[in-house]
Design a protein around this motif. Structure first.
Motif, short mmCIF file in Angstrom:
data_model
loop_
_atom_site.label_atom_id
_atom_site.label_comp_id
_atom_site.label_asym_id
_atom_site.label_seq_id
_atom_site.Cartn_x
_atom_site.Cartn_y
_atom_site.Cartn_z
N PRO A 14 -5.64 -2.76 -16.34
CA PRO A 14 -4.32 -3.15 -16.35
C PRO A 14 -3.39 -2.19 -16.82
CG PRO A 14 -5.41 -4.16 -18.14
CD PRO A 14 -6.54 -3.48 -17.42
N ALA A 15 -4.09 -1.15 -17.45
CA ALA A 15 -3.27 -0.10 -18.22
C ALA A 15 -3.82 1.36 -17.95
CB ALA A 15 -3.08 -0.35 -19.60
N CYS A 16 -2.87 2.24 -17.63
CA CYS A 16 -3.18 3.53 -17.66
C CYS A 16 -2.25 4.57 -18.11
CB CYS A 16 -3.55 4.13 -16.26
SG CYS A 16 -2.29 3.93 -14.98
N ALA A 46 0.75 -1.53 -16.57
CA ALA A 46 1.39 -0.84 -17.80
C ALA A 46 0.90 0.82 -17.96
CB ALA A 46 0.52 -1.66 -18.98
N THR A 47 2.06 1.61 -18.32
CA THR A 47 1.84 2.91 -18.47
C THR A 47 2.33 3.43 -19.74
OG1 THR A 47 3.92 3.34 -17.31
CG2 THR A 47 1.81 3.37 -16.04
N GLY A 48 2.74 2.54 -20.66
CA GLY A 48 3.59 2.84 -21.90
C GLY A 48 5.11 2.65 -21.70
N HIS A 49 5.42 2.26 -20.45
CA HIS A 49 6.99 1.89 -20.18
C HIS A 49 7.58 1.03 -21.31
CE1 HIS A 49 10.62 1.07 -18.12
NE2 HIS A 49 10.59 2.33 -17.46
N PRO A 50 8.66 1.15 -21.77
CA PRO A 50 9.55 0.23 -22.64
C PRO A 50 9.56 -1.13 -22.09
CG PRO A 50 10.79 1.99 -22.47
CD PRO A 50 9.60 2.55 -21.61
N MET A 51 9.46 -1.52 -20.72
CA MET A 51 9.42 -2.76 -20.23
C MET A 51 7.99 -3.36 -20.18
SD MET A 51 12.22 -2.61 -16.97
CE MET A 51 11.27 -3.92 -16.20
N ASP A 52 7.17 -2.47 -20.38
CA ASP A 52 5.49 -3.03 -20.02
C ASP A 52 5.26 -4.43 -20.76
OD1 ASP A 52 4.67 -0.84 -18.83
OD2 ASP A 52 3.56 -0.28 -20.25
N GLY A 53 5.00 -5.46 -19.93
CA GLY A 53 4.55 -6.56 -20.48
C GLY A 53 5.75 -7.74 -20.36
N LEU A 54 6.94 -7.05 -20.37
CA LEU A 54 8.15 -7.89 -20.42
C LEU A 54 8.13 -9.05 -19.05
CD1 LEU A 54 10.48 -8.92 -21.88
CD2 LEU A 54 11.95 -7.00 -20.57
N LEU A 55 8.03 -8.52 -17.77
CA LEU A 55 8.20 -9.24 -16.65
C LEU A 55 7.07 -10.19 -16.68
CD1 LEU A 55 9.01 -6.65 -13.82
CD2 LEU A 55 10.63 -8.50 -14.81
N PRO A 170 9.27 6.28 -14.87
CA PRO A 170 8.95 5.29 -13.88
C PRO A 170 8.24 4.25 -14.61
CG PRO A 170 8.27 7.44 -13.21
CD PRO A 170 8.58 7.40 -14.68
N TYR A 171 8.55 2.76 -13.87
CA TYR A 171 8.02 1.70 -14.25
C TYR A 171 7.17 1.29 -12.95
CZ TYR A 171 7.42 -3.18 -15.13
OH TYR A 171 6.76 -4.69 -15.33
N PHE A 172 5.67 1.09 -13.42
CA PHE A 172 4.90 0.74 -12.07
C PHE A 172 4.48 -0.71 -12.04
CE2 PHE A 172 4.51 5.27 -12.24
CZ PHE A 172 4.38 5.45 -10.90
N PHE A 173 4.53 -1.28 -10.77
CA PHE A 173 3.97 -2.40 -10.60
C PHE A 173 3.26 -2.81 -9.32
CE2 PHE A 173 8.16 -1.97 -8.98
CZ PHE A 173 8.23 -2.63 -7.81
N VAL A 174 2.62 -3.82 -9.02
CA VAL A 174 1.79 -4.01 -7.60
C VAL A 174 2.16 -5.11 -7.19
CG1 VAL A 174 -0.68 -4.42 -7.08
CG2 VAL A 174 -0.42 -3.00 -9.04
N LEU A 175 2.34 -5.16 -5.81
CA LEU A 175 2.64 -6.61 -5.23
C LEU A 175 1.55 -6.75 -4.13
CD1 LEU A 175 6.41 -5.74 -4.08
CD2 LEU A 175 5.57 -7.05 -6.04
N ALA A 176 1.25 -8.05 -4.10
CA ALA A 176 0.18 -8.48 -3.25
C ALA A 176 0.86 -9.62 -2.35
CB ALA A 176 -1.08 -9.26 -4.19
N ARG A 177 0.59 -9.37 -0.97
CA ARG A 177 1.22 -10.43 -0.28
C ARG A 177 0.95 -11.95 -0.26
NH1 ARG A 177 3.46 -8.85 4.76
NH2 ARG A 177 2.53 -6.81 4.99
N ASP A 178 1.42 -12.76 -0.36
CA ASP A 178 1.18 -14.20 -0.50
C ASP A 178 0.52 -14.62 0.97
OD1 ASP A 178 2.14 -14.48 -2.90
OD2 ASP A 178 3.81 -15.82 -2.59
#
Length: 178
Positions: A14-16, A46-55, A170-178
């Protein structure tokens, strides 16, 4: 031995390190805007971005691409279990890196209480094929915010997203198709 992109992504979650996320993003094939219609469930990388964990703490569900011109960029799960679209311009993005960790931990409760004021039925973003990091790929432009989310294909049902916001990493996230 060839390592498939989904295995490379799984190895980073979950983090890198930010450099590892960028290297994976740069190695993935582009995806065309018209290829990603539908609802997508999201998770953070999570990459150490200030938003990590917030969403995730706030109950973020993902994104919905009805067409290239009709995108719901922020979906959240309401306390009722319903998936609702939120108007991003009502979220104070400029304050996100100043939110205390205790508030982040209670994010789902806070967001659940705020959802009625944040909800919208209108699409608040659109998709275009744009060049980012030397590759033309699908980009989601928010209607009222200086943010572009860029996407690369991990596999047929998975995208790696990269949020590009001026003067922020950059803030990274993954999307999986429903």
């Amino acid at each position: 031995m060839t390592v498939i992109p989904s295995d490379r992504l799984a190895a980073l979650e979950p983090a890198c390190a930010l450099d590892d996320a960028l290297a994976l993003f740069d190695s993935l094939p582009a995806v065309r805007a018209e290829e990603i219609t539908g609802r997508w469930h999201g998770r953070e990388l999570a990459t150490g971005h200030p938003m990590d964990g917030l969403l995730e703490a706030s109950g973020w569900y993902g994104k919905q691409f009805d067409s290239v011109d009709d995108v719901h960029p922020l979906l959240f799960r309401a306390p009722s279990g319903d998936i609702v679209s939120v108007d991003p311009r009502r979220i104070p993005f400029g304050l996100l890196d100043k939110i205390p960790s205790g508030v982040v931990a209670r994010g789902r409760t806070v967001m659940g209480a705020a959802l009625p004021a944040l909800r919208t039925r209108k699409a608040r973003a659109r998709l275009r094929n744009v060049e980012y990091r030397g590759v033309v790929t699908a980009g989601m432009s928010y209607d009222h915010l200086p943010i572009i989310d860029l996407f690369r294909r991990v596999d047929e049902d998975t995208l790696l997203g990269c949020m590009d916001l001026r003067d922020a990493p950059p803030y990274f996230f993954v999307l999986a198709r429903d």
